[in-house]
Scaffold this active site. Structure first.
Site, PDB file in Angstrom:
ATOM      1  N   TYR A 145      -2.102  -1.365  10.380  1.00  0.00           N
ATOM      2  CA  TYR A 145      -2.052  -1.456   8.913  1.00  0.00           C
ATOM      3  C   TYR A 145      -0.727  -0.889   8.393  1.00  0.00           C
ATOM      4  CZ  TYR A 145      -3.967  -1.120   4.113  1.00  0.00           C
ATOM      5  OH  TYR A 145      -4.213  -1.250   2.761  1.00  0.00           O
ATOM      6  N   SER A 198       0.878  -1.174   0.000  1.00  0.00           N
ATOM      7  CA  SER A 198       0.000   0.000   0.000  1.00  0.00           C
ATOM      8  C   SER A 198       0.910   1.216   0.000  1.00  0.00           C
ATOM      9  CB  SER A 198      -0.861   0.007   1.270  1.00  0.00           C
ATOM     10  OG  SER A 198      -1.451   1.267   1.480  1.00  0.00           O
TER      11      SER A 198
END
Ligand code: NAD
Length: 256
Positions: free
Chosen positions: A151, A138
């Protein structure tokens, strides 16, 4: 281009994983899907592209499930030639309110699962002297946002793991690279749009615009189809010396 190869894409019953699976299938790769929810619809979408399709429902948070899935691919398809570590979940909360069990689940699914699939796929790839490992990280593997501690930690971790895998395979026909998307309008992000709309009294469209405006200079979502084409490039002969990169497709997010 990928006829005769088998691609295992984790978390591919939805979103980015399904987009990558379909792009690889369009190049002729046989596909093994994984993920929760309906699997028949995604299987039919991939089969319509004329390739062999399998499915395994392994929970990527469970190492024993992952071992069973890797065995299934070896038995039914011969070997995993292309491994796309894509399964991922999100939880948005400040550190002091972050439920410890959500932290553990995010680390297990978004990071540790890639260690298990990679360690189990590498022996056969090395024997064949060909393989492609693509980790869907990401933009949060490169920069941070508040409220996303687990995350961001997991995604920075997988970018590091990508580099180590690339170094350990550098003299072989196996490559390992990471893809770092910005906002992609999948169920994972729609939940964040819904939360923003509810918190600020916005419509769905206004909440999407705000989400983009906060982080993504292009003001556009990246699509699973575009990410699929990047995965296809990583699998190509031309990309055989692209090793250990974290390639963002993020509308300029990380350039700021
Ligand atoms: P999504 O929610 O649409 O899809 C996630 C997939 O993972 C689904 O198939 C789901 O069933 C599966 N999954 C979830 N938990 C699982 C588990 N324990 N075991 C097996 N499968 C499981 O989400 P998405 O947006 O397509 O996300 C895919 C990947 O892309 C994730 O790693 C995510 O972090 C990453 N990513 C997404 C965005 C975005 O904006 N959507 C941006 C950057 C990175």
């Amino acid at each position: 281009m990928l006829k005769g190869k088998t691609a295992l894409v984790t978390g591919s019953t939805s979103g980015i994983g399904l987009g990558i699976a379909k792009a690889l299938a369009r190049q002729g790769a046989n596909i093994v899907l994984n993920g929760f929810g309906d699997s028949e619809g995604p299987k039919a979408e991939v089969a319509a592209l004329g390739v062999k399709v399998g499915y395994h429902g392994a929970d990527m948070g469970k190492p024993a499930d992952i071992e069973a899935m890797m065995k299934y691919v070896a038995q039914e398809f011969g070997r995993t030639d292309i491994l796309v570590n894509n399964a991922g979940i999100q939880h948005v909360s400040s550190i002091e309110d972050f439920p410890p069990e959500r932290w553990d689940a995010i680390l297990a699914i978004n990071l540790t699962s890639a260690f298990h699939t990679t360690r189990l796929a590498l022996p056969a790839m090395k024997k064949a002297n060909w393989g492609r490992i693509i980790n869907v990280a990401s933009v949060h593997g490169l920069v941070a946002s508040a409220q996303k501690s687990a995350y961001v930690a997991a995604k920075h971790g997988i970018v590091g793991f990508t580099k180590v895998t690339a170094l350990e395979t550098a003299t072989t026909g196996i490559t390992c690279n990471a893809i770092c998307p910005g906002w992609v309008l999948t169920p994972l992000v729609q939940k964040q749009v819904d939360a923003k709309a509810a918190a600020m009294g916005l419509s769905n469209e206004e909440a999407k615009k705000q989400l983009l405006a906060e982080k993504e200079p292009s003001l556009q979502f990246t699509t699973p189809e575009e990410l699929g084409e990047l995965a296809v490039f990583f699998c190509s002969e031309a990309a055989k010396n692209v090793r250990g990169v974290a390639w963002n497709m993020d509308g300029g997010w990380a350039a700021q």
